[in-house]
Motif scaffolding. Sequence first.
Motif, short mmCIF file in Angstrom:
data_model
loop_
_atom_site.label_atom_id
_atom_site.label_comp_id
_atom_site.label_asym_id
_atom_site.label_seq_id
_atom_site.Cartn_x
_atom_site.Cartn_y
_atom_site.Cartn_z
N ASN A 287 0.83 -1.21 0.00
CA ASN A 287 0.00 0.00 0.00
C ASN A 287 0.86 1.26 0.00
O ASN A 287 0.52 2.25 -0.64
CB ASN A 287 -0.94 0.01 1.22
N ALA A 291 0.91 4.19 -2.74
CA ALA A 291 0.63 5.58 -2.35
C ALA A 291 1.71 6.55 -2.85
O ALA A 291 1.55 7.76 -2.74
CB ALA A 291 0.50 5.67 -0.83
N ASP A 315 5.16 6.19 5.08
CA ASP A 315 5.43 6.58 3.70
C ASP A 315 5.22 8.08 3.52
O ASP A 315 4.57 8.72 4.34
CB ASP A 315 4.57 5.78 2.72
N MET A 320 -4.36 9.95 3.35
CA MET A 320 -5.78 9.54 3.31
C MET A 320 -6.65 10.61 3.95
O MET A 320 -6.25 11.24 4.92
CB MET A 320 -5.97 8.25 4.12
N LEU A 328 -11.00 2.16 5.91
CA LEU A 328 -9.75 1.48 5.55
C LEU A 328 -9.84 -0.04 5.59
O LEU A 328 -9.40 -0.73 4.66
CB LEU A 328 -8.67 1.98 6.52
N PHE A 333 -13.17 -2.34 0.22
CA PHE A 333 -13.04 -0.89 0.09
C PHE A 333 -11.70 -0.57 -0.55
O PHE A 333 -10.66 -0.97 -0.02
CB PHE A 333 -13.16 -0.19 1.45
N SER A 334 -11.76 0.12 -1.65
CA SER A 334 -10.53 0.49 -2.34
C SER A 334 -10.73 1.79 -3.08
O SER A 334 -11.82 2.06 -3.59
CB SER A 334 -10.13 -0.61 -3.34
N THR A 335 -9.69 2.60 -3.11
CA THR A 335 -9.76 3.83 -3.90
C THR A 335 -8.96 3.65 -5.18
O THR A 335 -8.81 4.59 -5.96
CB THR A 335 -9.19 5.02 -3.11
N LYS A 336 -8.44 2.44 -5.37
CA LYS A 336 -7.58 2.21 -6.54
C LYS A 336 -8.39 1.61 -7.68
O LYS A 336 -9.30 0.80 -7.45
CB LYS A 336 -6.45 1.25 -6.15
N MET A 340 -8.48 -4.49 -5.01
CA MET A 340 -9.52 -5.41 -4.60
C MET A 340 -10.09 -4.97 -3.25
O MET A 340 -11.21 -5.29 -2.89
CB MET A 340 -8.94 -6.82 -4.49
N GLY A 341 -9.28 -4.25 -2.48
CA GLY A 341 -9.76 -3.72 -1.21
C GLY A 341 -9.87 -4.75 -0.11
O GLY A 341 -10.67 -4.62 0.81
N GLY A 343 -6.80 -6.09 1.27
CA GLY A 343 -5.52 -6.09 1.99
C GLY A 343 -5.63 -5.67 3.44
O GLY A 343 -5.19 -6.37 4.35
N MET A 344 -6.26 -4.54 3.69
CA MET A 344 -6.34 -4.02 5.05
C MET A 344 -7.33 -4.82 5.90
O MET A 344 -7.17 -4.93 7.10
CB MET A 344 -6.69 -2.53 5.06
N THR A 368 1.58 8.75 5.28
CA THR A 368 0.84 7.92 6.23
C THR A 368 1.81 7.14 7.12
O THR A 368 2.87 6.72 6.65
CB THR A 368 -0.05 6.91 5.46
P1 ADP Z 1 -6.36 -1.99 -1.92
O1 ADP Z 1 -4.89 -1.83 -1.70
O2 ADP Z 1 -6.67 -3.19 -2.74
O3 ADP Z 1 -7.02 -0.78 -2.41
P2 ADP Z 1 -6.44 -2.17 0.94
O4 ADP Z 1 -7.41 -2.83 1.84
O5 ADP Z 1 -5.04 -2.62 1.00
O6 ADP Z 1 -7.02 -2.32 -0.52
O7 ADP Z 1 -6.49 -0.61 1.20
C1 ADP Z 1 -7.72 0.03 1.16
C2 ADP Z 1 -7.55 1.50 0.83
O8 ADP Z 1 -6.88 2.17 1.89
C3 ADP Z 1 -6.70 1.78 -0.36
O9 ADP Z 1 -7.44 1.70 -1.56
C4 ADP Z 1 -6.23 3.19 -0.11
O10 ADP Z 1 -7.22 4.14 -0.45
C5 ADP Z 1 -6.10 3.24 1.38
N1 ADP Z 1 -4.71 3.06 1.82
C6 ADP Z 1 -4.16 1.99 2.41
N2 ADP Z 1 -2.87 2.20 2.71
C7 ADP Z 1 -2.58 3.46 2.31
C8 ADP Z 1 -1.39 4.28 2.35
N3 ADP Z 1 -0.23 3.84 2.85
N4 ADP Z 1 -1.49 5.54 1.83
C9 ADP Z 1 -2.65 5.99 1.34
N5 ADP Z 1 -3.80 5.26 1.29
C10 ADP Z 1 -3.76 4.02 1.76
#
Ligand code: ADP
Length: 381
Positions: A287, A291, A315, A320, A328, A333-336, A340-341, A343-344, A368
């Motif tokens: 992540n 970012a 980083d 965010m 998160l 949930f993903s902003t990418k 896939m959303g 990971g967290m 972050t």
């Molecule tokens: P993904 O990486 O597939 O989008 P994650 O569950 O890993 O899903 O993360 C969810 C969202 O959290 C990311 O889409 C992003 O918006 C935000 N995020 C996570 N880690 C960071 C980071 N280090 N810097 C900025 N945004 C982050």
Amino acid sequence: MQMDDHEQQAILASVLKTAVDAIVIIDQRGIVQSVNPATERMFGFGASELIGQNVKILMPSPYHEQHDGYLDWYEETSEKKIIGIGREVIGKRKDGSTFPLHLAVSEVESGSRKLYTGILRDISDLKAVEQELKRLNATLDQRVHQQAEQLHQAETQLIEKEKFATLGRISGGIAHEIRNPLNAIKTSAYYLLNARSPSPAKHEEHLQRIDRQVTVIDSAVTALSDLARLPEPNATAVSIPDIVEAILRDKQLPRSIEVRKDFPTDLPGAWVDEKQLPIVLKNLIRNARDAMPDGGVLELAAQVDDQQVQVLVTDTGVGMTAEVVERLCEPFFSTKARGMGLGMAITMAILQKNHGTMQVDSTVGQGTRFTLSLPIGGDDR
Ligand code: ADP
Ligand code: MG
């Protein structure tokens, strides 16, 4: 002003007569010497029925039986159990009914004879009020209890609703995650089934595409079932720097990202699952990389704080907003664009199972920091 004996007698008689409290005078053996009218009213005995009787006639069991003992006891020890102190006792009327009394006793030396004066106050009303108060208190307690119960129910309902909403979002996420590759597969399958004489290259291209999309679906399903059925962790003392090294070796970061490491040499092991913790760090590092598309600094550090191993992943990326931080760890949930959303969500699930916690500090446009707190390894560290 001096009073003569006659006057004193008259005053005493008037006091005894008009007193609301019962006044009973007994001798050393407990024999009633005199009583006032209030005594007669209170106990229902006539004065002549009492005078010459033992005072215990006015007491129910067990005081009745114990009273001689009290007098002897005082005679021998001078220990004051009641004289000058006063206490609550139970009185017995002529008809056998009992009632609460406050009793005060004083001692009178009269020549060689010792007398005791008892002043008795009927405290039935006071007791009734006390009882009522107790009852009200209990009712109040019950009300408060009921209120708390209702509140608890409302809370539970709210949580259920919240869970339902989350479930809805997760299902939506799954549907979304799977529908896109399914559509691509459908399109390719349609082409392969219906194309009039496709070139071998086209044929190959569509088969490849189907294969790729199946892989996408497969990884989504795998990630999801990993999340749902995360195995119970098997904790051992795990070296954070070793895990970080392995991840960095495995996953080359772009040159534009500068990696800084800061691990004390005497860092104790974290007491976690050695297969699960790398997933957490891999997700955080991935992540952080995402970012910082234009490069930046990734700092990996660890320290001991408050009996825990703290791992910091920092980083200098996009950061965010509060809304993103809020969601998160929500599955899907993903902003990418291609995120896939999960990971967290997996990261959080692993941390919870391994008795770890995570704190997030993020500023949009600046970067972050994730701070993990993990239990410290056992005796063998
Ligand atoms: P993904 O990486 O597939 O989008 P994650 O569950 O890993 O899903 O993360 C969810 C969202 O959290 C990311 O889409 C992003 O918006 C935000 N995020 C996570 N880690 C960071 C980071 N280090 N810097 C900025 N945004 C982050
Ligand atoms: Mg991710």
